[in-house]
Design a protein around this motif. Structure first.
Motif, short mmCIF file in Angstrom:
data_model
loop_
_atom_site.label_atom_id
_atom_site.label_comp_id
_atom_site.label_asym_id
_atom_site.label_seq_id
_atom_site.Cartn_x
_atom_site.Cartn_y
_atom_site.Cartn_z
N ALA A 113 2.79 -1.07 -14.68
CA ALA A 113 2.77 0.21 -14.28
C ALA A 113 1.72 1.27 -14.86
CB ALA A 113 4.20 1.02 -14.09
N LYS A 114 0.47 1.28 -14.36
CA LYS A 114 -0.70 1.66 -15.04
C LYS A 114 -0.46 3.48 -15.28
CE LYS A 114 -3.39 -1.63 -12.92
NZ LYS A 114 -2.81 -1.77 -11.71
N ASN A 115 -0.02 3.77 -13.97
CA ASN A 115 0.21 5.43 -14.02
C ASN A 115 1.50 5.89 -14.74
OD1 ASN A 115 2.11 4.45 -12.04
ND2 ASN A 115 1.71 5.95 -10.67
N ALA A 116 2.38 5.16 -15.38
CA ALA A 116 3.57 5.52 -15.89
C ALA A 116 3.37 6.72 -16.79
CB ALA A 116 4.40 4.17 -16.58
N GLN A 117 4.22 7.62 -16.69
CA GLN A 117 4.18 8.56 -17.72
C GLN A 117 5.64 9.36 -17.80
OE1 GLN A 117 2.59 12.37 -15.51
NE2 GLN A 117 2.45 11.15 -13.55
N THR A 118 5.72 10.19 -18.83
CA THR A 118 7.03 10.91 -19.19
C THR A 118 7.34 11.79 -17.99
OG1 THR A 118 5.88 12.86 -20.30
CG2 THR A 118 6.57 10.57 -21.54
N ILE A 119 8.61 11.94 -17.89
CA ILE A 119 8.79 12.93 -16.79
C ILE A 119 8.63 14.48 -17.15
CG2 ILE A 119 11.09 14.24 -15.91
CD1 ILE A 119 12.77 11.43 -16.56
N ASP A 120 8.70 14.68 -18.40
CA ASP A 120 7.93 16.14 -18.83
C ASP A 120 6.45 16.24 -18.31
OD1 ASP A 120 10.33 16.97 -19.84
OD2 ASP A 120 9.70 16.54 -21.99
N ARG A 121 5.72 15.10 -18.54
CA ARG A 121 4.26 15.40 -18.17
C ARG A 121 4.25 15.36 -16.38
NH1 ARG A 121 -0.66 13.84 -20.33
NH2 ARG A 121 0.45 13.46 -22.19
N HIS B 282 0.94 -1.09 0.13
CA HIS B 282 -0.07 0.01 0.00
C HIS B 282 1.03 1.22 0.01
CE1 HIS B 282 -3.49 -2.73 0.48
NE2 HIS B 282 -2.73 -3.22 1.59
N GLU B 283 2.02 1.31 -0.72
CA GLU B 283 2.91 2.49 -1.04
C GLU B 283 2.59 3.17 -2.24
OE1 GLU B 283 6.83 1.58 0.20
OE2 GLU B 283 6.78 0.45 1.81
N GLN B 284 2.68 4.31 -2.25
CA GLN B 284 2.29 5.14 -3.41
C GLN B 284 3.57 5.09 -4.41
OE1 GLN B 284 4.01 8.32 -4.09
NE2 GLN B 284 3.09 8.88 -5.88
N VAL B 285 3.46 4.79 -5.59
CA VAL B 285 4.43 4.44 -6.42
C VAL B 285 4.51 5.68 -7.82
CG1 VAL B 285 5.93 3.01 -8.14
CG2 VAL B 285 4.76 2.12 -6.10
N THR B 286 5.38 6.40 -8.07
CA THR B 286 5.47 7.11 -9.38
C THR B 286 6.71 6.60 -10.30
OG1 THR B 286 5.04 9.17 -7.88
CG2 THR B 286 5.98 9.64 -10.17
N VAL B 287 6.08 6.41 -11.32
CA VAL B 287 6.78 5.61 -12.36
C VAL B 287 6.79 6.70 -13.35
CG1 VAL B 287 7.28 3.53 -13.74
CG2 VAL B 287 6.15 3.45 -11.48
N LEU B 288 8.18 6.98 -13.81
CA LEU B 288 8.48 8.03 -15.06
C LEU B 288 9.59 7.31 -15.80
CD1 LEU B 288 8.63 11.05 -12.54
CD2 LEU B 288 6.77 10.15 -13.94
N LYS C 110 7.65 6.88 -25.66
CA LYS C 110 7.61 5.49 -26.13
C LYS C 110 8.25 4.66 -24.85
CE LYS C 110 9.67 2.50 -29.65
NZ LYS C 110 10.43 2.48 -30.83
N ALA C 111 9.08 5.04 -24.10
CA ALA C 111 9.43 4.39 -22.79
C ALA C 111 8.33 4.23 -21.97
CB ALA C 111 10.74 4.82 -22.28
N SER C 112 7.77 5.28 -21.62
CA SER C 112 6.39 5.22 -20.65
C SER C 112 5.41 4.31 -21.17
CB SER C 112 5.96 6.41 -20.48
OG SER C 112 5.26 7.03 -21.53
N ILE C 113 5.06 4.27 -22.43
CA ILE C 113 4.20 3.18 -22.96
C ILE C 113 4.43 1.63 -22.69
CG2 ILE C 113 2.98 2.43 -25.11
CD1 ILE C 113 2.84 5.21 -25.89
N ARG C 114 5.78 1.46 -23.12
CA ARG C 114 6.44 0.31 -22.83
C ARG C 114 6.33 -0.25 -21.33
NH1 ARG C 114 10.75 -1.42 -21.01
NH2 ARG C 114 12.06 0.23 -21.01
N LEU C 115 6.68 0.65 -20.40
CA LEU C 115 6.39 0.50 -19.16
C LEU C 115 4.87 0.13 -18.66
CD1 LEU C 115 8.66 3.11 -17.16
CD2 LEU C 115 8.72 0.89 -16.82
N LYS C 116 4.10 0.97 -19.24
CA LYS C 116 2.75 0.63 -19.05
C LYS C 116 2.29 -0.73 -19.30
CE LYS C 116 0.63 5.16 -19.00
NZ LYS C 116 -0.24 6.11 -20.01
N LEU C 117 2.77 -1.34 -20.58
CA LEU C 117 2.31 -2.60 -21.19
C LEU C 117 3.34 -3.49 -20.39
CD1 LEU C 117 2.32 -1.37 -24.64
CD2 LEU C 117 0.45 -1.90 -23.33
N GLU C 118 4.69 -3.46 -20.28
CA GLU C 118 5.29 -4.73 -19.76
C GLU C 118 5.57 -4.70 -18.28
OE1 GLU C 118 9.19 -4.91 -21.92
OE2 GLU C 118 8.22 -4.13 -23.75
N SER C 119 5.45 -3.71 -17.77
CA SER C 119 5.57 -3.65 -16.06
C SER C 119 4.32 -3.58 -15.36
CB SER C 119 6.57 -2.50 -15.68
OG SER C 119 6.08 -1.34 -15.73
#
Length: 186
Positions: free
Chosen positions: A113-121, A91-97, A102-111
């Protein structure tokens, strides 16, 4: 910029370890080792992989600062999936950047991480206008910006992040107080 990065890394490295174990390490590592062996990766050393992956999983959740590295195709993203899952189970909050879309989409699909986003966003979506620092870097010295709540920060493909963006991101992290960061994983 270098001082901000050095301060965060040094502070986190010097923190005491977090309690807790990663469940089912042996079974996960054995399965991963078998899968990678069957892929036919040139020069793959299954025994070394299993030792290194076991060490990773034994330490990544204990440490406040951790760097995961390895050759392409050796299961780093799969390990991230396990790490993110375990943090969420706790129950820990995770920020995945990630540095790119392209890397954030790959993270969402492969890991997972539903909330993965770019650092810029992440920087631009912050209500406290951290994005202004990217436009005029001297603003990083201004005090008084409210830092967002980041409990665990994971930055994938971190070697692609330039110093200005990394220091801006690190300036958003609380090192003191009740909502301070627990872990940064690169």
């Amino acid at each position: 910029a270098e001082e901000i990065v050095r301060n965060l890394v040094t502070t986190l490295i010097n923190k005491h370890d977090h309690p807790g174990e990663f469940p089912n390490i042996e079974a996960f590592v054995k399965t991963e080792g078998e899968e990678l062996k069957n892929r036919g990766i040139k020069g793959f050393d299954q025994k070394q992989f299993m030792q290194e992956r076991t060490r990773l999983l034994e330490n990544v959740l204990k440490r406040s600062f951790y760097v995961i590295s390895g050759k392409p195709g050796t299961g780093k993203t799969k390990a991230l999936q396990q790490i993110i899952g375990e943090l969420e189970n706790r129950h820990e909050q995770v920020t995945v950047l990630a540095p790119t879309g392209k890397a954030s989409i790959r993270l969402k699909l492969e890991s997972g991480a539903k909330n993965a986003q770019t650092i810029d966003r992440f920087i631009y979506s912050n209500e406290n206008r951290y994005w202004e620092i990217l436009k005029r870097f001297s603003l990083i010295l201004e005090e008084g910006r409210k830092q967002p709540s980041i409990e665990n920060l994971i930055i994938d493909e971190s070697s692609m992040v330039d110093l200005q963006k990394l220091s801006t991101l690190f300036s958003m992290i609380r090192l003191e107080g009740e909502q301070r960061v627990k872990r940064v994983i690169l």
